[in-house]
Motif scaffolding. Structure first.
Motif, PDB file in Angstrom:
ATOM      1  N   ARG A   1      59.510  59.691  29.467  1.00 30.75           N
ATOM      2  CA  ARG A   1      60.562  58.673  29.510  1.00 30.75           C
ATOM      3  C   ARG A   1      59.988  57.344  29.013  1.00 30.75           C
ATOM      4  O   ARG A   1      59.069  56.805  29.627  1.00 30.75           O
ATOM      5  CB  ARG A   1      61.072  58.508  30.935  1.00 30.75           C
ATOM      6  CG  ARG A   1      61.745  59.753  31.473  1.00 30.75           C
ATOM      7  CD  ARG A   1      62.116  59.580  32.966  1.00 30.75           C
ATOM      8  NE  ARG A   1      62.395  60.868  33.556  1.00 30.75           N
ATOM      9  CZ  ARG A   1      61.486  61.688  34.075  1.00 30.75           C
ATOM     10  NH1 ARG A   1      60.216  61.357  34.086  1.00 30.75           N
ATOM     11  NH2 ARG A   1      61.843  62.847  34.593  1.00 30.75           N
ATOM     12  N   GLY A   2      60.506  56.859  27.900  1.00 34.06           N
ATOM     13  CA  GLY A   2      60.079  55.568  27.372  1.00 34.06           C
ATOM     14  C   GLY A   2      58.614  55.517  26.972  1.00 34.06           C
ATOM     15  O   GLY A   2      57.981  54.461  27.048  1.00 34.06           O
ATOM     16  N   VAL A   3      58.065  56.635  26.550  1.00 35.23           N
ATOM     17  CA  VAL A   3      56.655  56.683  26.155  1.00 35.23           C
ATOM     18  C   VAL A   3      56.480  55.875  24.867  1.00 35.23           C
ATOM     19  O   VAL A   3      57.212  56.060  23.900  1.00 35.23           O
ATOM     20  CB  VAL A   3      56.189  58.140  25.963  1.00 35.23           C
ATOM     21  CG1 VAL A   3      54.764  58.193  25.432  1.00 35.23           C
ATOM     22  CG2 VAL A   3      56.311  58.920  27.270  1.00 35.23           C
TER      23      VAL A   3
ATOM     24  N   VAL B   1      43.986  63.200  26.087  1.00 41.32           N
ATOM     25  CA  VAL B   1      45.269  62.553  25.786  1.00 41.32           C
ATOM     26  C   VAL B   1      46.071  62.327  27.065  1.00 41.32           C
ATOM     27  O   VAL B   1      46.585  61.230  27.297  1.00 41.32           O
ATOM     28  CB  VAL B   1      46.065  63.374  24.744  1.00 41.32           C
ATOM     29  CG1 VAL B   1      47.498  62.875  24.620  1.00 41.32           C
ATOM     30  CG2 VAL B   1      45.357  63.322  23.381  1.00 41.32           C
ATOM     31  N   VAL B   2      46.158  63.334  27.909  1.00 41.93           N
ATOM     32  CA  VAL B   2      46.935  63.200  29.150  1.00 41.93           C
ATOM     33  C   VAL B   2      46.324  62.145  30.068  1.00 41.93           C
ATOM     34  O   VAL B   2      47.037  61.277  30.585  1.00 41.93           O
ATOM     35  CB  VAL B   2      47.065  64.563  29.872  1.00 41.93           C
ATOM     36  CG1 VAL B   2      47.580  64.388  31.303  1.00 41.93           C
ATOM     37  CG2 VAL B   2      47.984  65.485  29.088  1.00 41.93           C
ATOM     38  N   THR B   3      45.015  62.180  30.277  1.00 40.79           N
ATOM     39  CA  THR B   3      44.417  61.214  31.198  1.00 40.79           C
ATOM     40  C   THR B   3      44.501  59.787  30.659  1.00 40.79           C
ATOM     41  O   THR B   3      44.727  58.849  31.431  1.00 40.79           O
ATOM     42  CB  THR B   3      42.955  61.573  31.550  1.00 40.79           C
ATOM     43  OG1 THR B   3      42.185  61.682  30.348  1.00 40.79           O
ATOM     44  CG2 THR B   3      42.885  62.878  32.322  1.00 40.79           C
ATOM     45  N   ILE B   4      44.356  59.624  29.356  1.00 42.11           N
ATOM     46  CA  ILE B   4      44.481  58.278  28.771  1.00 42.11           C
ATOM     47  C   ILE B   4      45.910  57.769  28.931  1.00 42.11           C
ATOM     48  O   ILE B   4      46.134  56.608  29.296  1.00 42.11           O
ATOM     49  CB  ILE B   4      44.039  58.282  27.290  1.00 42.11           C
ATOM     50  CG1 ILE B   4      42.518  58.511  27.199  1.00 42.11           C
ATOM     51  CG2 ILE B   4      44.426  56.974  26.597  1.00 42.11           C
ATOM     52  CD1 ILE B   4      42.030  58.867  25.806  1.00 42.11           C
ATOM     53  N   LEU B   5      46.898  58.623  28.693  1.00 42.66           N
ATOM     54  CA  LEU B   5      48.298  58.205  28.847  1.00 42.66           C
ATOM     55  C   LEU B   5      48.634  57.909  30.309  1.00 42.66           C
ATOM     56  O   LEU B   5      49.379  56.974  30.601  1.00 42.66           O
ATOM     57  CB  LEU B   5      49.239  59.263  28.271  1.00 42.66           C
ATOM     58  CG  LEU B   5      49.228  59.390  26.753  1.00 42.66           C
ATOM     59  CD1 LEU B   5      50.069  60.574  26.301  1.00 42.66           C
ATOM     60  CD2 LEU B   5      49.708  58.100  26.098  1.00 42.66           C
ATOM     61  N   GLN B   6      48.084  58.673  31.227  1.00 40.14           N
ATOM     62  CA  GLN B   6      48.313  58.399  32.646  1.00 40.14           C
ATOM     63  C   GLN B   6      47.701  57.066  33.047  1.00 40.14           C
ATOM     64  O   GLN B   6      48.326  56.288  33.768  1.00 40.14           O
ATOM     65  CB  GLN B   6      47.747  59.530  33.509  1.00 40.14           C
ATOM     66  CG  GLN B   6      48.568  60.798  33.430  1.00 40.14           C
ATOM     67  CD  GLN B   6      47.922  61.960  34.166  1.00 40.14           C
ATOM     68  OE1 GLN B   6      46.698  62.033  34.304  1.00 40.14           O
ATOM     69  NE2 GLN B   6      48.749  62.880  34.632  1.00 40.14           N
ATOM     70  N   LYS B   7      46.495  56.783  32.573  1.00 35.21           N
ATOM     71  CA  LYS B   7      45.858  55.502  32.879  1.00 35.21           C
ATOM     72  C   LYS B   7      46.627  54.332  32.273  1.00 35.21           C
ATOM     73  O   LYS B   7      46.602  53.225  32.804  1.00 35.21           O
ATOM     74  CB  LYS B   7      44.412  55.495  32.389  1.00 35.21           C
ATOM     75  CG  LYS B   7      43.503  56.355  33.236  1.00 35.21           C
ATOM     76  CD  LYS B   7      42.095  56.387  32.688  1.00 35.21           C
ATOM     77  CE  LYS B   7      41.241  57.329  33.517  1.00 35.21           C
ATOM     78  NZ  LYS B   7      39.893  57.500  32.944  1.00 35.21           N
ATOM     79  N   ALA B   8      47.325  54.598  31.153  1.00 35.83           N
ATOM     80  CA  ALA B   8      48.141  53.564  30.509  1.00 35.83           C
ATOM     81  C   ALA B   8      49.524  53.482  31.148  1.00 35.83           C
ATOM     82  O   ALA B   8      50.395  52.768  30.653  1.00 35.83           O
ATOM     83  CB  ALA B   8      48.270  53.852  29.014  1.00 35.83           C
ATOM     84  N   ARG B   9      49.714  54.210  32.232  1.00 36.09           N
ATOM     85  CA  ARG B   9      50.965  54.211  33.002  1.00 36.09           C
ATOM     86  C   ARG B   9      52.187  54.616  32.173  1.00 36.09           C
ATOM     87  O   ARG B   9      53.282  54.071  32.342  1.00 36.09           O
ATOM     88  CB  ARG B   9      51.188  52.866  33.677  1.00 36.09           C
ATOM     89  CG  ARG B   9      50.065  52.494  34.621  1.00 36.09           C
ATOM     90  CD  ARG B   9      50.362  51.186  35.318  1.00 36.09           C
ATOM     91  NE  ARG B   9      49.209  50.709  36.058  1.00 36.09           N
ATOM     92  CZ  ARG B   9      48.976  50.967  37.332  1.00 36.09           C
ATOM     93  NH1 ARG B   9      49.797  51.724  38.012  1.00 36.09           N
ATOM     94  NH2 ARG B   9      47.901  50.481  37.927  1.00 36.09           N
ATOM     95  N   GLN B  10      51.953  55.598  31.301  1.00 39.94           N
ATOM     96  CA  GLN B  10      53.071  56.147  30.532  1.00 39.94           C
ATOM     97  C   GLN B  10      53.726  57.241  31.367  1.00 39.94           C
ATOM     98  O   GLN B  10      53.039  58.043  32.008  1.00 39.94           O
ATOM     99  CB  GLN B  10      52.576  56.700  29.190  1.00 39.94           C
ATOM    100  CG  GLN B  10      51.993  55.647  28.278  1.00 39.94           C
ATOM    101  CD  GLN B  10      53.000  54.572  27.929  1.00 39.94           C
ATOM    102  OE1 GLN B  10      53.984  54.823  27.257  1.00 39.94           O
ATOM    103  NE2 GLN B  10      52.761  53.363  28.420  1.00 39.94           N
ATOM    104  N   ASP B  11      55.043  57.283  31.365  1.00 37.45           N
ATOM    105  CA  ASP B  11      55.799  58.233  32.183  1.00 37.45           C
ATOM    106  C   ASP B  11      55.927  59.557  31.430  1.00 37.45           C
ATOM    107  O   ASP B  11      56.974  59.877  30.872  1.00 37.45           O
ATOM    108  CB  ASP B  11      57.182  57.646  32.517  1.00 37.45           C
ATOM    109  CG  ASP B  11      57.949  58.489  33.521  1.00 37.45           C
ATOM    110  OD1 ASP B  11      57.378  59.462  34.064  1.00 37.45           O
ATOM    111  OD2 ASP B  11      59.131  58.186  33.741  1.00 37.45           O
TER     112      ASP B  11
END
Length: 135
Positions: free
Chosen positions: A94-96, A52-62
């Motif tokens: 922030r703004g996820v 979950v964390v790596t997918i969200l980071q790749k999606a440029r979620q803050d």
């Protein structure tokens, strides 16, 4: 992948992973280590959280933090395998975007998390939820 589990005394064991890391496991009498079934629950949560964390980071979620709250249900019998596991991911940021979190959880559950998929294939019902907290 290789590992070794060594008996220390009583019902205490040390698990050593091929990576060189180790963990104390205990059968519950002295409560001086993680119980093996707790280790399985933590392994599933750790595997899914990584996804979950790596997918969200790749999606440029803050994202600022993420944790997974786990509940495992087991029968009061021997053996006592998990019958149901609930995973709730708490994502702070922030703004996820909710669509991105939903996608990350779904991809972990259905495609990437080897631990969860293995348990699901063994008949364990696994429920995934998420919550987003704005910071």
């Amino acid at each position: 992948m290789q590992a070794r589990v060594t008996w220390v005394d009583g019902v205490t064991f040390v698990g050593e992973a091929g990576s060189g890391n180790s963990v104390v496991m205990e059968g519950g009498q002295k409560n001086n280590g993680i119980r093996p079934m707790e280790m399985m629950l933590l392994g599933a949560g750790g595997c899914a959280s990584y996804d979950v964390v790596t997918i969200l980071q790749k999606a440029r979620q803050d994202i600022v933090s993420c944790h997974c709250e786990l509940t495992g249900e087991r029968p009061d019998a021997t053996p006592a395998p998990f019958t149901r596991i609930e995973m709730e991911f708490v994502v702070r940021g922030r703004g996820v975007k909710e669509t991105q979190v939903a996608r990350a959880v779904e991809l972990s559950a259905d495609k990437y998390c080897s631990a969860s998929i293995m348990l699901k294939n063994a008949g364990v019902e696994i429920v995934h939820r998420y919550r987003i907290e704005e910071v």
